[in-house]
Write a protein that holds these residues in place. Structure first.
Motif, PDB file in Angstrom:
ATOM      1  N   GLY A 181       1.101  -1.062  -0.276  1.00 62.81           N
ATOM      2  CA  GLY A 181       0.003  -0.119  -0.134  1.00 62.81           C
ATOM      3  C   GLY A 181       0.969   1.505   0.067  1.00 62.81           C
ATOM      4  O   GLY A 181       2.516   1.194  -0.178  1.00 62.81           O
ATOM      5  N   SER A 191      -5.858   6.558   0.686  1.00 63.27           N
ATOM      6  CA  SER A 191      -6.522   5.872  -0.248  1.00 63.27           C
ATOM      7  C   SER A 191      -7.634   6.137  -0.938  1.00 63.27           C
ATOM      8  O   SER A 191      -8.666   6.955  -0.103  1.00 63.27           O
ATOM      9  CB  SER A 191      -6.328   4.415  -0.192  1.00 63.27           C
ATOM     10  OG  SER A 191      -5.470   4.357   0.411  1.00 63.27           O
ATOM     11  N   ASP A 197      -4.408   0.643  -2.025  1.00 66.04           N
ATOM     12  CA  ASP A 197      -4.471  -0.418  -0.315  1.00 66.04           C
ATOM     13  C   ASP A 197      -3.183  -0.738   0.144  1.00 66.04           C
ATOM     14  O   ASP A 197      -2.329  -1.347  -0.968  1.00 66.04           O
ATOM     15  CB  ASP A 197      -6.076  -0.590   0.185  1.00 66.04           C
ATOM     16  CG  ASP A 197      -6.782   0.322   0.797  1.00 66.04           C
ATOM     17  OD1 ASP A 197      -6.643   1.032   1.144  1.00 66.04           O
ATOM     18  OD2 ASP A 197      -8.178  -0.411   1.341  1.00 66.04           O
ATOM     19  N   THR A 331     -11.711   7.297   3.432  1.00 70.43           N
ATOM     20  CA  THR A 331     -10.873   5.505   4.243  1.00 70.43           C
ATOM     21  C   THR A 331     -11.738   5.992   5.221  1.00 70.43           C
ATOM     22  O   THR A 331     -11.584   5.596   6.214  1.00 70.43           O
ATOM     23  CB  THR A 331      -9.924   5.872   4.440  1.00 70.43           C
ATOM     24  OG1 THR A 331      -9.307   6.764   4.933  1.00 70.43           O
ATOM     25  CG2 THR A 331      -8.475   6.006   4.104  1.00 70.43           C
ATOM     26  N   ALA A 383     -11.772   2.143  -0.291  1.00 71.00           N
ATOM     27  CA  ALA A 383     -11.011   1.592   0.378  1.00 71.00           C
ATOM     28  C   ALA A 383     -10.782   1.553   1.872  1.00 71.00           C
ATOM     29  O   ALA A 383     -11.600   2.387   2.077  1.00 71.00           O
ATOM     30  CB  ALA A 383     -10.175   3.403   0.392  1.00 71.00           C
ATOM     31  N   SER A 385      -9.263   0.128   4.373  1.00 67.51           N
ATOM     32  CA  SER A 385      -7.680  -0.677   5.391  1.00 67.51           C
ATOM     33  C   SER A 385      -7.764   0.494   6.530  1.00 67.51           C
ATOM     34  O   SER A 385      -7.147   0.265   7.395  1.00 67.51           O
ATOM     35  CB  SER A 385      -6.238  -1.694   4.501  1.00 67.51           C
ATOM     36  OG  SER A 385      -5.428  -1.753   5.035  1.00 67.51           O
TER      37      SER A 385
END
Length: 772
Positions: A181, A191, A197, A331, A383, A385
């Motif tokens: 990432g 992201s 990611d 995110t 996104a 993560s």
């Protein structure tokens, strides 16, 4: 990297109608259909035999042995892993039936292994023929639309075969430090979609008949900036499932597979029946909780709304995310597995703990009704993560809802807990004095303050409710592994929510680079943990204040160290101050700079003016609360009982000037003939003049009809969030005006509720008893 301020967060994804939803794990998350077993290869022979009569002594011995196996599974991981992340017990594991019903969950991070049933059923449905499921196999997966909460929480699942038949499964999910990432550590806040990611890997067979495949291991490790650490963690998690698998097989040899299976089924049935009993003791109704999430991307000064709604009917719960904003780029989203795990995780620790977290039985009583494409059930390619920390405000929302439900029954009221802090997670990255890359997540939020209870204070640095066994590392370990020095780690005054029972306080932690060629800070925060609040208060208790990230550049730290004077706080040092937002992707920390993170406390419980003055004076002596909070919130003048009485009388009188709410429009409910029943710390349901109503438990003042919102009949004060002791101004990082609302009974002026909301949003109904 795109410039954050130009991102258009109005580019929302389309939300599918229910009839169009294909829960396949491609766009929408994977959710197995009721007939999923019909698509399992006929060559898989399920072991589903169980003896009809199970000796109670055998049952208890097997039950406790399975618990011990699951706990030793965790010990195996920590003994082999070299990762500071896994050393803090940032994992969870489970033992499952042949068709992936969770028999036992472990008391680590509750939601972390929630994807095990989904991932195993996906493997059975899609891969049982090719590449097949054999004795000695271990599957791996980090796909958030199938089985992972985010890509770094990697699932390992091993089948258990007894006499050639599939008896059950063991699984774990643990946070592996770096799998690629655009930002080291796996929490990239910049992201725009999943393609920035860490790598996404659908289930694949990493270990085949007891032998790890070197080609797949090489593929896996190639993604990481720290392949050696990841290789060790990989083996630790594999060792964990191998250990647990072998121990369950040995248990079958000792007692017989049909006896062990009978014990597993009884554990599930007992958990289900116990959960049903507790639900039946709670009146039917609907409970909702609204929480906000800041900054879709760093620098976007807006928040987004999430809503969790739980409807209780008889002995079943229906859970919905309706009212949540649609997903956008950025995110702030979590997948279905994380959302569902946030629900089952809190149910486990709140209502199934005596059942040894056998949440598979409890989950039989839960109907998930998510709408895909919303922030709490995002579709690919969102996104996800960097958004994993938003699982914590979702768990806190469920914690608040479940606590309010549990308050309706005297037996379960003793077990309720106010929400803990949201999660703040700074990550340090750079190069040490030997030129080696390092990365370290400061996981001290595992020592946040716990929420208050119905009978006592939360525990200072007690840790999150959702992770009973997680811990923080010793400072010496961190300093040994990484080029930094910890200046202090101390309890943080006023960081717990005020109330009749106080939320536990959190921490302040400060570090400075030591023998580092370079170091930078990446910040990650759940919900509004760095702007507005941490743990939500219950029944008139205050929320706990927001946390913070603070850097002091070019300080006089070296001079103080030479003089052997350690700073008591970063703000006491000379130098320029930089406040970091909840999401940032790399702020340099140089020689002599100091970084401080404030770890939040838990929510308060009950009206602060009902707190025993002796407890407030004790808190003052312990530096747990400030004099400002003691006088302004608790109405306590230390050492002067008469002044305290007068101060509290004056504070109560001020509430009489609060504004009246609009008349509740709920239809009248006829009297039921039932006795008075508590449905809240300060609200009872009772019959009056032929009608069932909600009234103040202290003075009997009518607040609403039985199916109405008790807040409708309350007085309300709306003011700035900074009324919370030690709270920062949210306007430092977000433009959406946020307010603290307080509600009081018009009769006795007891504070009965608090909420934090956007100023433009209507009052949250919170609880509606009865069903249409």
């Amino acid at each position: 990297m795109a410039s954050a301020p130009v991102i258009d967060i109005t580019q929302e994804t389309a939300v599918s109608s229910a009839k169009d939803i294909a829960w396949t794990g491609k766009v929408h998350s994977y959710r197995p259909k009721g007939d999923w077993r019909t698509r399992v290869d006929a060559g898989i022979n399920f072991h589903d035999d169980a003896i009809a009569e199970l000796d109670p002594v055998d049952f208890e011995v097997i039950r406790q042995k399975l618990w011990t196996i699951n706990m030793a599974h965790g010990d195996t991981i920590t003994r082999i892993s070299g990762s500071p992340v896994l050393a803090t017990l940032d994992f969870n594991m489970s033992i499952l039936t042949e068709d992936a019903e969770v028999v036992l969950n472990a008391p680590y991070v509750q939601f972390l292994n929630a994807g095990a049933p989904l991932g195993i059923r996906y493997i059975l449905e899609h891969y049982s023929k090719l590449p097949g499921i054999d004795d000695g196999d271990i599957y791996c997966c980090n796909d958030p639309w199938i089985a992972a909460c985010h890509q770094m929480d990697v699932l390992f699942a091993a089948p258990i075969f007894v006499e050639g038949r599939l008896f059950g499964w063991v699984a774990n999910a643990g946070h592996q430090y770096d799998l690629g990432g655009i930002v080291p550590g796996g929490w990239p806040q910049n992201s725009e979609d999943v393609h920035s990611d860490p790598v996404v890997l659908p289930p694949f067979k990493l270990v085949e008949k007891g032998v790890m495949r070197p080609d797949l291991e090489a593929m896996y490790l190639r993604q990481s900036r720290l392949p050696d650490m990841v290789a060790l963690d990989l083996r630790a998690q594999i060792a964990g499932v191998v250990f647990a698998r072998d121990q369950v097989m040995a248990l079958c040899t000792r007692f017989g597979a049909t006896t062990v299976k009978a014990a597993m089924r009884r554990m599930l049935d007992q958990a289900q029946q116990n959960f049903q009993r507790k639900l039946n003791a709670i009146p039917d109704g609907t409970w909702t909780e609204t929480r906000y999430i800041d900054e879709p991307l760093p620098g976007i000064r807006h928040n987004q709304r999430t809503q969790l709604t739980v409807t209780k009917r008889g002995d079943r719960l229906a859970v919905s995310n309706a009212g949540t904003d649609a997903q956008t780029i950025g995110t702030n989203g979590i997948p279905f597995v994380t959302w569902a795990g946030s629900i089952t995780g809190i149910v486990s620790v709140s209502m199934l703990f005596e059942q040894l977290f056998a949440y598979g039985g409890g989950e039989r009583q839960i109907d998930y009704e998510p709408t895909p494409g919303l922030l709490t059930c995002v579709d690919h390619p969102a996104a996800v993560s960097g958004g994993i920390l938003h699982s914590v405000p979702m768990m806190n929302a469920m914690q608040a809802i479940l606590a309010r439900m549990m308050a309706c029954d005297p037996d379960t009221k003793e077990d309720l807990v106010a929400p803990c802090a949201d999660y703040v997670l700074p990550v340090l990255v750079g190069f040490d004095d030997r030129g080696n890359f390092f990365g370290q997540a400061i996981l001290d939020c595992f020592a946040c303050g716990s929420g208050a209870r119905s009978f006592g204070d939360g525990i200072d640095s007690g840790g999150p409710t959702f992770s009973p066994l997680s811990m923080i590392l010793n400072v010496e370990q961190i300093e040994q592994w990484y080029p930094l020095m910890c200046l202090y780690r101390r309890s943080d005054r006023d960081s717990g929510g005020a109330g009749k029972w106080r939320g536990g306080n959190g921490l302040r932690v400060a570090i400075t680079p030591y023998r580092a060629q370079s170091m930078s800070i990446v910040t990650n925060t759940g919900g509004q943990g760095a702007t507005t609040q941490n743990g939500q208060g219950l029944f008139g208790g205050y929320p706990s204040p927001a946390s913070h990230y603070l850097i002091r550049h070019d300080t006089d730290l070296n001079e103080r160290m030479v003089a052997r004077v350690l700073p008591q706080g970063a703000i006491d040092l000379t130098g320029d101050t930089v406040w970091l937002s909840g999401k940032s992707n790399g702020t340099s920390l140089g020689h002599g700079d100091v970084f401080e993170v404030r770890i939040g406390g838990g929510g308060g419980y009950g009206d602060p003016l009902e707190r025993d003055p002796a407890l407030v004076e004790r808190d003052l002596a312990d530096d747990a609360v400030s004099q400002d909070a003691a006088e302004r919130i608790y109405g306590v003048i230390a050492g002067d009982a008469e002044a305290t009485t007068a101060r509290r009388k004056a504070l109560r009188a001020e509430r009489r000037a609060w504004s009246r709410q609009e008349t509740d429009t709920a239809a009248a409910t006829a009297a039921t003939g039932e006795l008075d029943r508590a449905v809240h710390e300060y609200v009872i349901a009772r019959d009056v003049d032929g009608e069932r109503i909600l009234a103040c438990a202290h003075c009997g003042e009518r607040l609403a009809g039985y199916s109405g919102s008790y807040k409708a009949g309350a007085l309300m004060h709306e003011g700035p969030v900074t009324q919370i002791p030690s709270a920062p101004d949210p306007a430092r990082f977000i433009d959406d005006p946020m307010v603290l609302r307080r509600f009081a009974c018009p009769g006795c002026l007891t504070q009965i509720a608090t909420e934090i909301a956007r100023a433009e949003d209507a009052v949250f109904p919170e609880m509606r008893l009865g069903l249409n």
